[in-house]
Design an enzyme around this catalytic site. Sequence first.
Site, PDB file in Angstrom:
ATOM      1  N   ARG A   1     -44.788   8.618  18.423  1.00 30.52           N
ATOM      2  CA  ARG A   1     -45.760   9.215  17.512  1.00 30.52           C
ATOM      3  C   ARG A   1     -46.066   8.376  16.269  1.00 30.52           C
ATOM      4  O   ARG A   1     -47.168   8.447  15.741  1.00 30.52           O
ATOM      5  CB  ARG A   1     -45.260  10.586  17.041  1.00 30.52           C
ATOM      6  CG  ARG A   1     -45.144  11.618  18.143  1.00 30.52           C
ATOM      7  CD  ARG A   1     -44.479  12.885  17.647  1.00 30.52           C
ATOM      8  NE  ARG A   1     -45.333  13.656  16.733  1.00 30.52           N
ATOM      9  CZ  ARG A   1     -46.188  14.590  17.121  1.00 30.52           C
ATOM     10  NH1 ARG A   1     -46.332  14.866  18.403  1.00 30.52           N
ATOM     11  NH2 ARG A   1     -46.895  15.266  16.239  1.00 30.52           N
ATOM     12  N   TYR A   2     -45.101   7.620  15.781  1.00 30.73           N
ATOM     13  CA  TYR A   2     -45.255   7.096  14.414  1.00 30.73           C
ATOM     14  C   TYR A   2     -45.348   5.565  14.286  1.00 30.73           C
ATOM     15  O   TYR A   2     -46.208   5.055  13.573  1.00 30.73           O
ATOM     16  CB  TYR A   2     -44.103   7.613  13.544  1.00 30.73           C
ATOM     17  CG  TYR A   2     -43.964   9.118  13.561  1.00 30.73           C
ATOM     18  CD1 TYR A   2     -45.073   9.940  13.351  1.00 30.73           C
ATOM     19  CD2 TYR A   2     -42.748   9.726  13.817  1.00 30.73           C
ATOM     20  CE1 TYR A   2     -44.962  11.319  13.382  1.00 30.73           C
ATOM     21  CE2 TYR A   2     -42.629  11.113  13.855  1.00 30.73           C
ATOM     22  CZ  TYR A   2     -43.733  11.903  13.628  1.00 30.73           C
ATOM     23  OH  TYR A   2     -43.623  13.267  13.667  1.00 30.73           O
TER      24      TYR A   2
ATOM     25  N   THR B   1     -19.096 -17.092  20.681  1.00 32.78           N
ATOM     26  CA  THR B   1     -18.663 -15.720  20.925  1.00 32.78           C
ATOM     27  C   THR B   1     -19.901 -14.839  21.037  1.00 32.78           C
ATOM     28  O   THR B   1     -21.017 -15.278  20.727  1.00 32.78           O
ATOM     29  CB  THR B   1     -17.732 -15.234  19.801  1.00 32.78           C
ATOM     30  OG1 THR B   1     -17.218 -13.943  20.129  1.00 32.78           O
ATOM     31  CG2 THR B   1     -18.475 -15.142  18.476  1.00 32.78           C
TER      32      THR B   1
ATOM     33  N   HIS C   1     -45.028  17.695 -16.491  1.00 32.71           N
ATOM     34  CA  HIS C   1     -44.400  18.941 -16.024  1.00 32.71           C
ATOM     35  C   HIS C   1     -45.396  19.772 -15.204  1.00 32.71           C
ATOM     36  O   HIS C   1     -45.239  20.985 -15.093  1.00 32.71           O
ATOM     37  CB  HIS C   1     -43.876  19.772 -17.205  1.00 32.71           C
ATOM     38  CG  HIS C   1     -43.169  18.949 -18.233  1.00 32.71           C
ATOM     39  ND1 HIS C   1     -41.871  18.531 -18.081  1.00 32.71           N
ATOM     40  CD2 HIS C   1     -43.600  18.440 -19.414  1.00 32.71           C
ATOM     41  CE1 HIS C   1     -41.521  17.809 -19.144  1.00 32.71           C
ATOM     42  NE2 HIS C   1     -42.546  17.725 -19.951  1.00 32.71           N
TER      43      HIS C   1
ATOM     44  N   SER D   1     -54.876  24.553  10.749  1.00 26.30           N
ATOM     45  CA  SER D   1     -53.929  25.644  10.945  1.00 26.30           C
ATOM     46  C   SER D   1     -54.286  26.382  12.225  1.00 26.30           C
ATOM     47  O   SER D   1     -55.464  26.599  12.521  1.00 26.30           O
ATOM     48  CB  SER D   1     -53.969  26.620   9.766  1.00 26.30           C
ATOM     49  OG  SER D   1     -53.283  27.823  10.065  1.00 26.30           O
TER      50      SER D   1
ATOM     51  N   SER E   1     -21.166  -0.759  15.794  1.00 25.50           N
ATOM     52  CA  SER E   1     -22.155  -1.058  16.822  1.00 25.50           C
ATOM     53  C   SER E   1     -23.103   0.101  17.124  1.00 25.50           C
ATOM     54  O   SER E   1     -24.320  -0.042  17.029  1.00 25.50           O
ATOM     55  CB  SER E   1     -21.439  -1.486  18.103  1.00 25.50           C
ATOM     56  OG  SER E   1     -22.372  -1.753  19.126  1.00 25.50           O
TER      57      SER E   1
ATOM     58  N   ARG F   1     -27.100   0.273  15.998  1.00 24.40           N
ATOM     59  CA  ARG F   1     -28.161   0.263  17.008  1.00 24.40           C
ATOM     60  C   ARG F   1     -29.235   1.304  16.709  1.00 24.40           C
ATOM     61  O   ARG F   1     -30.382   1.172  17.138  1.00 24.40           O
ATOM     62  CB  ARG F   1     -27.576   0.538  18.398  1.00 24.40           C
ATOM     63  CG  ARG F   1     -26.805  -0.593  19.018  1.00 24.40           C
ATOM     64  CD  ARG F   1     -26.166  -0.148  20.324  1.00 24.40           C
ATOM     65  NE  ARG F   1     -25.226  -1.132  20.838  1.00 24.40           N
ATOM     66  CZ  ARG F   1     -25.537  -2.074  21.722  1.00 24.40           C
ATOM     67  NH1 ARG F   1     -26.773  -2.156  22.187  1.00 24.40           N
ATOM     68  NH2 ARG F   1     -24.621  -2.917  22.148  1.00 24.40           N
TER      69      ARG F   1
END
Length: 477
Positions: A13-14, A104, A152, A282, A327, A331
């Site tokens: 969706r985004y 590694t 305010h 709506s 990990s 992810r």
Amino acid sequence: MATDRYETPLAGRYASKEMQYIFSQDKKFRTWRELWIALAESEKELGLDITDEQIEELKAHKDDINYEVARQREKEVRHDVMSHVYAYGVQCPKAKGIIHLGATSCYVGDNTDLIIMTEALKLVRVKLVNVIAELAKFADTYKALPTLAFTHFQPAQPTTVGKRATLWIQELRLDLEDLNYLIDSMKLLGSKGTTGTQASFMELFEGDHAKVRKLDKMIAEKMGYAGVYPVSGQTYSRKVDTRVINVLAGIAASAHKFSNDIRLLQHLKEIEEPFEKSQIGSSAMAYKRNPMRSERIASLANFVMSDVMNPAITSATQWFERTLDDSANKRMSVPEAFLAVDGILDLYLNVVDGLVVYDKVIYKHIMAELPFMATENIMMDAVKAGGDRQELHEKIRELSMIAGKRVKQDGLDNNLLELIAEDPAFNLSYEELQKSMDPSKYVGRSKEQVEEYLAEDINPLLEEFKDVMGIKAEINV
């Protein structure tokens, strides 16, 4: 689209396709292969027994990843890196023995994470400067349009619509400064070995410190980076992830503030976010025009700001040279923060590009409050006409209370000017008082501040990024 399993809405969706690709499996594994090539090339150039033929074979299969072979191998060995080393070796029989030589798993895993985050940060920057550019256009267009300011959320001394927009810009400008610093400071892990000591590479290069040190830098250069983090454990410090998500959360906070203002302005019917011709506001109230995109900005921003705790906790709880409790969290927390911010900026760009300003409503609201705000000027005019300042101050206070009561308790229009005109102490006619009712007289240097800010700070910035300007946001829902 699969309907029988969960899929993250950040993808569906985004987030944009561009950001989704950066965090895709394809991007990840292609980058692994680029890193294996960079390692092999660097080791060959530093004297190891690796041939040009082997390097060319690796390059020939860099992009045609045999995923099925890797998946089947991972079922057997339960190790993603070694599964892809095996799959690459199946395609490259001549180079099979030198793939991942001395490295590694974190050589490909962590360097790739750093590369992906850097590319994602650069995409965020492109979108951020485009939002700033659209806001700058908006600010310039409405730099002289007076509007009520609020402290305010109570009516206060007027500002202009454009001046308010510069406040949104300035927060994004601060985010951009943080983003630029972060991008410029990103480095690679390099080739550090199992605990960061480079012991395996010292063995490969028969104790030659200079070559091992040079290997680190050569890999970084081949991958387009200025350098590596000088020391590490097995992984790069997870503090890096914390820094990255903190900057993303800053962008989210700025966008949230903007979305709040737009939602409040839409309630006042002064400014609205874009509303499609066939859009439904709506399911029950057909007339409604809800600020759905601004609300979505706020919602995604809340997610990103709360996500900050994930890398912070992960960084804080790593033991010595490495533990694997980073990990699973990493992810999810890192990619999803980027996908959410990407969605936020697309929404931000879309909203600013289509903002609708109702200047007559803005004028109506400001004129309903302006008599109260003009009392200082009215009092000065009355003093010039021969009045006593202290006496006039008390009378204006009393008349303001009467007018305020009429507005709040009786629901009638503000009649302060009529009350002042009827009081002989002021010696001012209603027509003379009306001359004080030009809102532009009460906005201070708003217009000039907008002009100066855009000319001196924002336009030079946009010129710097002119090659990436003009993108349009695609909103899925």
